[in-house]
Structures are given as structure tokens and as C-alpha cells.
Design a protein around this motif. Structure first.
Motif, short mmCIF file in Angstrom:
data_model
loop_
_atom_site.label_atom_id
_atom_site.label_comp_id
_atom_site.label_asym_id
_atom_site.label_seq_id
_atom_site.Cartn_x
_atom_site.Cartn_y
_atom_site.Cartn_z
N ARG A 82 -21.05 -15.09 -22.57
CA ARG A 82 -20.64 -14.15 -23.62
C ARG A 82 -19.16 -13.80 -23.49
O ARG A 82 -18.46 -13.65 -24.48
CB ARG A 82 -21.49 -12.87 -23.56
CG ARG A 82 -22.75 -12.92 -24.41
CD ARG A 82 -23.34 -11.54 -24.62
NE ARG A 82 -23.74 -10.89 -23.39
CZ ARG A 82 -24.90 -11.09 -22.78
NH1 ARG A 82 -25.77 -11.95 -23.29
NH2 ARG A 82 -25.20 -10.45 -21.67
N HIS A 83 -18.71 -13.67 -22.26
CA HIS A 83 -17.31 -13.34 -22.04
C HIS A 83 -16.42 -14.58 -22.07
O HIS A 83 -15.27 -14.52 -22.52
CB HIS A 83 -17.14 -12.62 -20.70
CG HIS A 83 -17.76 -11.26 -20.67
ND1 HIS A 83 -17.23 -10.19 -21.38
CD2 HIS A 83 -18.86 -10.78 -20.04
CE1 HIS A 83 -17.98 -9.12 -21.18
NE2 HIS A 83 -18.97 -9.45 -20.36
N THR B 66 -24.51 -13.76 -19.66
CA THR B 66 -23.43 -12.77 -19.62
C THR B 66 -22.09 -13.45 -19.38
O THR B 66 -21.08 -13.10 -20.00
CB THR B 66 -23.69 -11.73 -18.51
OG1 THR B 66 -24.90 -11.03 -18.81
CG2 THR B 66 -22.55 -10.75 -18.39
#
Length: 211
Positions: free
Chosen positions: A66-67, A63
């Protein structure tokens, strides 16, 4: 048959930013990552690692990536956040009745924010490109220029100071705050006042010209 364009004439040419298209849970995850990274990098500096950020944010490492596909992109995002805060303080300082106090308060704040954030201090000292991009995005050069010229017009700030001197002073003070450890810890605010005293008009001597 009515076209989509006819139904939504104002939508022509509208650009929806990636941020607005994120799902609500994705936005929350991003905010959690940023919040966790702020604390970790403030405490550990640039040594903080992405898995540690994920653990603190209570999200998976995937996560985080991903950012922010790289650690450098996360560092840049944190720098942008901090320089926005510096720009906000500069705007507040421009509203003070006393032009000198506006400059002095901004420099004190610049030192304090670095004393509280090891990561920001290290970015300012080791990543001039990241620092410059974040400062430009926040409009900080123009704000510093206005602070300096306002105090010079009031006759309180030495005439040979330029706005470019302010970031250099801030970087130097940041290094001082991080080195302020041991038996003499807590003395950096005194050094800030010594530096500020040297910036007052008329100044004890003429500054050398910038190279």
C-alpha cells in the motif's frame, strides 16, 4: 450565511500533501516499513524481498505494498533517505575551517556509508537513474560543486577536478568496500587515502578531459 471561504480565508489554494493526510497508524506503519527495509537492504542488498520487509516490520505484506506498490518504489525511497544524509554531510563539510578536509571528509563518509549499506552501494552501481534522481532531489550536485570550488580556491585541490568526478569516485569506492573481504579485509580505508592523495594540488599529472 457565512461561507467556508470567509471563515478560512487562508485556506484558499492550500495543498495538503498525501503524507499529512495519512492516519497516525498508517504513518507508523510506513515508518516501520522504511526502518525494516533500511536494515534488510543494508545487509542483503537489492536481493531483499518485500515479504521479508513485511516480516521485519511486523506488518502484513499488503501494508508494504500500500505504501510502496513496487519494490523499485521502495528502493527509490531508501535512496532518497541515504542521499539526504549525504547532502547533510556535504553541508557539514562546507562549514569546516579547512577546505581540503571538507572534501576529504565527505569522500571518506561516502565510502563509509556504502561500506555499511550494501543496498546503497548496489543502487549507486546499477541504477544511475535512481541515484541521479535522489541526488538531484537532495541538492547534492550543487553541494559537491561548492565543495570542489572551495578547496580549489584554497589551492589545496587539483584545478582540473570537477564536481562530476566526485560521484564517480564515490561509486568506485563503494565497490571497493563491498569487495573488501577475506584475509585482506579492512584495507579499503587505506585505498581511500591513496585516492585522496591523488586529488591534492598540484597533482602529479594533468587529468584527461571528460568525454
Amino acid at each position: 450565511m457565512t461561507s467556508v471561504t470567509e471563515l478560512n480565508p487562508t485556506s484558499i489554494g492550500t495543498v495538503i500533501s498525501p503524507e499529512r493526510t495519512l492516519r497516525a497508524d498508517a504513518r507508523r506503519n510506513r515508518e516501520a516499513v522504511i526502518a525494516a527495509a533500511k536494515k534488510l537492504f543494508a545487509d542483503q542488498g537489492l536481493d531483499a524481498q518485500m515479504p521479508d520487509v513485511a516480516k521485519a516490520a511486523k506488518v502484513g505484506v499488503g501494508t508494504v505494498y500500500r505504501h510502496f506498490p513496487t519494490k523499485e518504489e521502495l528502493i527509490a525511497a531508501l535512496a532518497n533517505d541515504r542521499f539526504e544524509r549525504l547532502a547533510e554531510k556535504a553541508r557539514e563539510s562546507l562549514e569546516t575551517d579547512d577546505a581540503w578536509e571538507g572534501v576529504a571528509d565527505f569522500i571518506r563518509f561516502s565510502a563509509q556509508i556504502q561500506a555499511d549499506d550494501r543496498g546503497l552501494c548496489e543502487v549507486m552501481g546499477s541504477r544511475p537513474g535512481v541515484m541521479g534522481a535522489a541526488a538531484d532531489a537532495a541538492g547534492l550536485p550543487e553541494l559537491c560543486d561548492r565543495l570542489v570550488k572551495r578547496a580549489q580556491r584554497s589551492g589545496q585541490l587539483r584545478r582540473d577536478l570537477t564536481w562530476e568526478d566526485i560521484p564517480m569516485i564515490a561509486c568506485g569506492l563503494g565497490r571497493i568496500t563491498q569487495a573488501d573481504v577475506g584475509p585482506a579485509a579492512g584495507r579499503w580505508p587505506r585505498l581511500v587515502e591513496i585516492i585522496l592523495d591523488g586529488l591534492r594540488a598540484p597533482g602529479s599529472g594533468k587529468l584527461p578531459r571528460p568525454v
